[in-house]
Design an enzyme around this catalytic site. Structure first.
Site: not given
Length: 244
Positions: A182, A223
């Site tokens: 990102v 995650y």
């Protein structure tokens, strides 16, 4: 004939399970609904089986008259498919300009835009030909684009790639997520989380349940919060490494 039908039904009750083995540096997505779905399938099949035998018995009791059976019920209620492209976020800037963050799973990525994005996050440069090949051979490519629209100016848009993640797959059981990135100026807004969640959802909708990825130690917790676990059940794997 009755014995043949019994044999056909018994063969449908056999199930197969496939597990993916990767290295101890990888993370695996754990689907919390897996057990519930499996139990639901067994219950629905049991009901169908009972209905089947009732129709067979009725047929013999009515002088073997022909019985019309309905098709078996759907084993699982399918989730509504996620659209290939939609507006994830829309906000108005202080100057009145409207910005939309568009999520897409259609794989529309310009390789030069991707290289620029990789430069922004500090990734080592890779040959453009290999970047293009990696995109082409991926099973799914998810992107985030920023589209800015100035008020009162029709057709005047600025589109910029601000995020990407891709997955490779055997198109049946397993998928591995790669290259999650990102734009630094858009980090801290939950876009990376949304990107991975939407990619996982798209893979699950294609009936791919074994989803893994490789993560650096500093992002393991990120995650983990998205449903991934390091090495469930102590699964170990190996990487090939040249000896010279």
């Amino acid at each position: 004939m009755l014995l043949l039908l019994l044999l056909l039904l018994d063969t449908q009750s056999v199930s197969f399970d496939c597990q993916c083995q990767l290295s101890n540096q990888s993370l695996f997505f754990v689907n919390p609904n897996h057990g519930l779905a499996k139990a639901s399938r067994k219950l629905k099949f049991s009901r169908f089986k009972a209905k089947f035998w009732e129709s067979i018995r009725s047929g013999f009791l009515k002088n073997n008259s022909t019985q019309v059976m309905e098709a078996p019920p759907t084993l699982e209620e399918e989730e509504e498919p996620m659209p290939e492209e939609f507006v994830l976020v829309e906000k108005t800037q202080p100057d009145g300009e409207i910005e939309q963050i568009i999520f897409s799973s259609g794989g529309d990525v310009d390789v030069y835009d991707l290289q620029t994005l990789c430069d922004k996050v500090g990734w080592p440069r890779r040959p453009l030909s290999k970047l293009a090949a990696a995109l082409k051979n991926s099973y799914m490519v998810a992107t985030l684009h920023s589209i800015r629209k100035s008020t009162g100016s029709e057709g005047n848009e600025q589109k910029k790639l601000i995020g990407m993640a891709r997955a490779t797959s055997d198109h049946a059981f397993n998928a591995t997520i790669w290259d999650v990135l990102v734009d630094p100026s858009y980090q801290g807004q939950g876009l990376g989380k949304a990107l991975v969640e939407k990619l996982v959802r798209a893979l699950l909708q294609k009936d791919i349940g074994n989803i893994s990825l490789f993560a650096d130690s500093q992002v393991v917790e990120f995650y983990r919060n998205l449903g991934f676990e390091p090495d469930p059940e102590g699964i170990k794997g190996m990487f090939w490494h040249p000896r010279y």
